[in-house]
Write a protein that holds these residues in place. Structure first.
Motif, PDB file in Angstrom:
ATOM      1  N   ALA A  39       0.825  -1.210   0.000  1.00  0.00           N
ATOM      2  CA  ALA A  39       0.000   0.000   0.000  1.00  0.00           C
ATOM      3  C   ALA A  39       0.858   1.258   0.000  1.00  0.00           C
ATOM      4  CB  ALA A  39      -0.946  -0.002   1.208  1.00  0.00           C
ATOM      5  N   VAL A  40       1.972   1.233   0.731  1.00  0.00           N
ATOM      6  CA  VAL A  40       2.883   2.383   0.766  1.00  0.00           C
ATOM      7  C   VAL A  40       3.497   2.602  -0.613  1.00  0.00           C
ATOM      8  CG1 VAL A  40       5.104   3.196   1.674  1.00  0.00           C
ATOM      9  CG2 VAL A  40       3.362   2.322   3.237  1.00  0.00           C
ATOM     10  N   LYS A  41       3.943   1.528  -1.272  1.00  0.00           N
ATOM     11  CA  LYS A  41       4.526   1.646  -2.610  1.00  0.00           C
ATOM     12  C   LYS A  41       3.521   2.232  -3.590  1.00  0.00           C
ATOM     13  CE  LYS A  41       7.966  -2.012  -2.271  1.00  0.00           C
ATOM     14  NZ  LYS A  41       8.426  -3.307  -2.793  1.00  0.00           N
ATOM     15  N   ILE A  42       2.293   1.759  -3.532  1.00  0.00           N
ATOM     16  CA  ILE A  42       1.248   2.268  -4.433  1.00  0.00           C
ATOM     17  C   ILE A  42       0.974   3.735  -4.151  1.00  0.00           C
ATOM     18  CG2 ILE A  42      -1.216   2.096  -4.993  1.00  0.00           C
ATOM     19  CD1 ILE A  42      -0.895  -0.982  -4.563  1.00  0.00           C
ATOM     20  N   ALA A  43       0.861   4.107  -2.886  1.00  0.00           N
ATOM     21  CA  ALA A  43       0.598   5.501  -2.528  1.00  0.00           C
ATOM     22  C   ALA A  43       1.739   6.409  -2.963  1.00  0.00           C
ATOM     23  CB  ALA A  43       0.363   5.629  -1.019  1.00  0.00           C
ATOM     24  N   LYS A  44       2.988   5.951  -2.803  1.00  0.00           N
ATOM     25  CA  LYS A  44       4.134   6.754  -3.240  1.00  0.00           C
ATOM     26  C   LYS A  44       4.117   6.935  -4.752  1.00  0.00           C
ATOM     27  CE  LYS A  44       7.716   5.921   0.221  1.00  0.00           C
ATOM     28  NZ  LYS A  44       9.030   5.276   0.436  1.00  0.00           N
ATOM     29  N   CYS A  49       3.212  10.350  -9.435  1.00  0.00           N
ATOM     30  CA  CYS A  49       2.501  10.630 -10.694  1.00  0.00           C
ATOM     31  C   CYS A  49       1.769  11.970 -10.622  1.00  0.00           C
ATOM     32  CB  CYS A  49       1.514   9.512 -11.020  1.00  0.00           C
ATOM     33  SG  CYS A  49       2.291   7.979 -11.571  1.00  0.00           S
ATOM     34  N   GLN A  50       1.109  12.227  -9.515  1.00  0.00           N
ATOM     35  CA  GLN A  50       0.386  13.489  -9.354  1.00  0.00           C
ATOM     36  C   GLN A  50       1.347  14.667  -9.316  1.00  0.00           C
ATOM     37  OE1 GLN A  50      -2.878  13.829  -9.604  1.00  0.00           O
ATOM     38  NE2 GLN A  50      -2.648  16.021  -9.455  1.00  0.00           N
ATOM     39  N   GLU A  51       2.436  14.533  -8.574  1.00  0.00           N
ATOM     40  CA  GLU A  51       3.410  15.622  -8.461  1.00  0.00           C
ATOM     41  C   GLU A  51       4.111  15.904  -9.785  1.00  0.00           C
ATOM     42  OE1 GLU A  51       5.971  14.263  -5.329  1.00  0.00           O
ATOM     43  OE2 GLU A  51       4.642  15.008  -3.747  1.00  0.00           O
ATOM     44  N   ASN A  52       4.222  14.900 -10.640  1.00  0.00           N
ATOM     45  CA  ASN A  52       4.934  15.041 -11.906  1.00  0.00           C
ATOM     46  C   ASN A  52       4.007  15.033 -13.114  1.00  0.00           C
ATOM     47  OD1 ASN A  52       7.963  14.918 -11.199  1.00  0.00           O
ATOM     48  ND2 ASN A  52       7.017  13.347  -9.933  1.00  0.00           N
ATOM     49  N   LYS A  53       2.723  15.188 -12.856  1.00  0.00           N
ATOM     50  CA  LYS A  53       1.710  15.131 -13.911  1.00  0.00           C
ATOM     51  C   LYS A  53       1.999  16.136 -15.026  1.00  0.00           C
ATOM     52  CE  LYS A  53      -3.311  15.175 -14.361  1.00  0.00           C
ATOM     53  NZ  LYS A  53      -4.579  15.294 -13.620  1.00  0.00           N
TER      54      LYS A  53
END
Length: 76
Positions: A39-44, A49-53
């Motif tokens: 879950a941590v890997k997925i959240a990171k 992805c959001q930060e680098n969108k």
């Protein structure tokens, strides 16, 4: 000798599920740690992805407009 970074964590689970897990010799701690790690890997990844969108969109636009390096030198 390896040192452990493990800490105690209080959590609540369904009593019947815990009883069944123990009867099947499943380790709730190991399962929780594995699931939490995933879950941590997925959240990171989702955060990255959001930060680098914007940068990803800009890069994709550039590639669509100019092509890739291999396309420019005739290697497909």
């Amino acid at each position: 000798m390896a040192t452990s970074n493990k800490v105690s964590c209080n959590t609540s689970v369904d009593a019947l599920v815990l009883k069944e897990a123990r009867a099947l010799n499943l380790s709730p701690s190991a399962i929780l740690e594995e699931a939490l790690t995933k879950a941590v890997k997925i959240a990171k990844y989702e955060r990255w992805c959001q930060e680098n969108k914007q940068a990803i969109a800009d890069h994709n636009r550039k590639i669509n407009k100019q092509g890739t390096f291999s396309e420019k030198i005739g290697q497909l």
